[in-house]
Motif scaffolding. Structure first.
Motif, short mmCIF file in Angstrom:
data_model
loop_
_atom_site.label_atom_id
_atom_site.label_comp_id
_atom_site.label_asym_id
_atom_site.label_seq_id
_atom_site.Cartn_x
_atom_site.Cartn_y
_atom_site.Cartn_z
N ILE A 1 81.60 87.23 63.33
CA ILE A 1 82.55 87.45 64.43
C ILE A 1 82.65 86.20 65.31
O ILE A 1 83.75 85.80 65.71
CB ILE A 1 82.14 88.68 65.26
N THR A 2 81.51 85.58 65.61
CA THR A 2 81.50 84.37 66.44
C THR A 2 82.33 83.27 65.80
O THR A 2 83.17 82.63 66.45
CB THR A 2 80.05 83.89 66.67
N PHE A 3 82.11 83.03 64.51
CA PHE A 3 82.86 81.98 63.82
C PHE A 3 84.34 82.33 63.69
O PHE A 3 85.21 81.46 63.78
CB PHE A 3 82.25 81.68 62.45
N TYR A 4 84.64 83.59 63.50
CA TYR A 4 86.04 84.01 63.42
C TYR A 4 86.74 83.76 64.76
O TYR A 4 87.86 83.22 64.80
CB TYR A 4 86.12 85.50 63.06
N ASP A 5 86.09 84.12 65.85
CA ASP A 5 86.67 83.89 67.17
C ASP A 5 86.86 82.41 67.46
O ASP A 5 87.87 82.00 68.04
CB ASP A 5 85.80 84.53 68.27
N LEU A 6 85.89 81.60 67.03
CA LEU A 6 86.02 80.16 67.22
C LEU A 6 87.18 79.60 66.40
O LEU A 6 87.91 78.71 66.87
CB LEU A 6 84.73 79.44 66.82
N GLY A 7 87.36 80.11 65.21
CA GLY A 7 88.48 79.67 64.38
C GLY A 7 89.82 80.07 64.96
O GLY A 7 90.79 79.34 64.84
N GLN A 8 89.87 81.19 65.62
CA GLN A 8 91.10 81.65 66.26
C GLN A 8 91.45 80.79 67.48
O GLN A 8 92.61 80.55 67.76
CB GLN A 8 90.99 83.11 66.69
N GLN A 9 90.42 80.33 68.19
CA GLN A 9 90.65 79.53 69.40
C GLN A 9 91.00 78.09 69.05
O GLN A 9 91.62 77.39 69.82
CB GLN A 9 89.40 79.53 70.29
N GLN A 10 90.56 77.63 67.93
CA GLN A 10 90.78 76.26 67.46
C GLN A 10 90.30 75.22 68.47
O GLN A 10 90.89 74.16 68.62
CB GLN A 10 92.24 76.04 67.10
N SER A 11 89.23 75.55 69.14
CA SER A 11 88.59 74.59 70.03
C SER A 11 87.08 74.82 69.93
O SER A 11 86.63 75.92 69.65
CB SER A 11 89.06 74.77 71.47
N ILE A 12 86.34 73.78 70.17
CA ILE A 12 84.89 73.88 70.08
C ILE A 12 84.31 73.91 71.48
O ILE A 12 84.37 72.93 72.21
CB ILE A 12 84.30 72.71 69.27
N ASP A 13 83.79 75.07 71.84
CA ASP A 13 83.13 75.26 73.12
C ASP A 13 81.68 75.63 72.81
O ASP A 13 81.41 76.74 72.34
CB ASP A 13 83.83 76.35 73.92
N THR A 14 80.76 74.70 73.03
CA THR A 14 79.37 74.95 72.66
C THR A 14 78.78 76.15 73.40
O THR A 14 77.94 76.85 72.86
CB THR A 14 78.49 73.70 72.92
N GLY A 15 79.22 76.39 74.60
CA GLY A 15 78.73 77.55 75.36
C GLY A 15 79.07 78.85 74.68
O GLY A 15 78.23 79.75 74.57
N SER A 16 80.29 78.99 74.21
CA SER A 16 80.68 80.24 73.54
C SER A 16 80.01 80.37 72.18
O SER A 16 79.69 81.48 71.75
CB SER A 16 82.20 80.34 73.41
N ILE A 17 79.77 79.26 71.51
CA ILE A 17 79.07 79.31 70.23
C ILE A 17 77.64 79.81 70.45
O ILE A 17 77.18 80.73 69.77
CB ILE A 17 79.04 77.93 69.54
N MET A 18 76.95 79.22 71.40
CA MET A 18 75.57 79.60 71.67
C MET A 18 75.46 81.03 72.16
O MET A 18 74.55 81.77 71.77
CB MET A 18 74.92 78.65 72.68
N LEU A 19 76.38 81.44 72.99
CA LEU A 19 76.38 82.81 73.48
C LEU A 19 76.60 83.79 72.34
O LEU A 19 75.88 84.79 72.22
CB LEU A 19 77.46 83.00 74.55
N GLY A 20 77.54 83.50 71.48
CA GLY A 20 77.81 84.38 70.33
C GLY A 20 76.63 84.47 69.40
O GLY A 20 76.26 85.57 68.93
N LEU A 21 75.99 83.34 69.12
CA LEU A 21 74.83 83.34 68.24
C LEU A 21 73.63 84.06 68.88
O LEU A 21 72.90 84.79 68.21
CB LEU A 21 74.45 81.92 67.85
N ALA A 22 73.44 83.84 70.16
CA ALA A 22 72.33 84.51 70.85
C ALA A 22 72.52 86.03 70.84
O ALA A 22 71.56 86.78 70.61
CB ALA A 22 72.23 84.00 72.28
N LEU A 23 73.74 86.48 71.08
CA LEU A 23 74.00 87.91 71.06
C LEU A 23 73.86 88.49 69.66
O LEU A 23 73.44 89.64 69.49
CB LEU A 23 75.39 88.21 71.63
N ALA A 24 74.19 87.68 68.65
CA ALA A 24 74.07 88.15 67.27
C ALA A 24 72.61 88.37 66.88
O ALA A 24 72.29 89.27 66.11
CB ALA A 24 74.73 87.15 66.32
N LEU A 25 71.72 87.57 67.41
CA LEU A 25 70.31 87.66 67.04
C LEU A 25 69.60 88.89 67.59
O LEU A 25 68.51 89.24 67.13
CB LEU A 25 69.57 86.39 67.48
#
Length: 150
Positions: A80-104
């Motif tokens: 889901i995190t990677f899908y959302d990042l692909g939809q935004q077409q921008s790299i925001d490290t904060g949202s990546i880390m938040l998504g991965l942390a919540l996934a764990l």
């Protein structure tokens, strides 16, 4: 993908909760069973062993598979995190880390369930071993005392 986003946590944590409830129920039921067990009432050691190990396979299976259920939730969360990042077409490290942390959190929950399940299983299997030894001591002619014939 929206369905997965909406129901992934509910499904994974619901399944882990159900597994935890079943494991707790089995553990309590077995502890009460062992407290009331009278090995003299069994005419054969095999019947005693069958009764003592009832439901323990389920408890062991829950302990062994809970981390995998959690891992499934983590993989879904990362997806889901990677899908959302692909939809935004921008790299925001904060949202990546938040998504991965919540996934764990799903893996952590699976491991948190597995540890007490395996501890309970091992403790109950110790009780089985003790009662089998007591039965053999009281019934020296029992087939539990004889080596298996191949």
């Amino acid at each position: 993908m929206e369905f997965l986003k909406a129901y992934l946590d509910l499904g994974i944590f619901g399944l882990l909760g159900l597994m935890g409830f079943i494991a707790l129920w089995i553990t309590i039921e077995r502890v009460l069973f062992f407290r009331a067990l009278k090995i003299k009432e069994f005419e054969h050691g095999a019947y005693l062993h069958i009764e003592m190990t009832r439901h323990l396979t389920t408890l062991s299976s829950i302990g062994a598979n809970a981390p995998y259920v959690g891992l499934l939730g983590t993989v879904g969360g990362i997806l889901i995190t990677f899908y959302d990042l692909g939809q935004q077409q921008s790299i925001d490290t904060g949202s990546i880390m938040l998504g991965l942390a919540l996934a764990l959190k799903a893996t952590a929950a699976g491991i948190a369930l597995a540890i007490p399940c395996i501890m309970a299983y091992n403790g109950l299997m110790r009780k089985v071993d003790v009662f089998n030894a007591l039965y053999r001591a009281q019934h020296p002619s029992s087939t539990l005392n004889k080596p298996a014939v191949n």
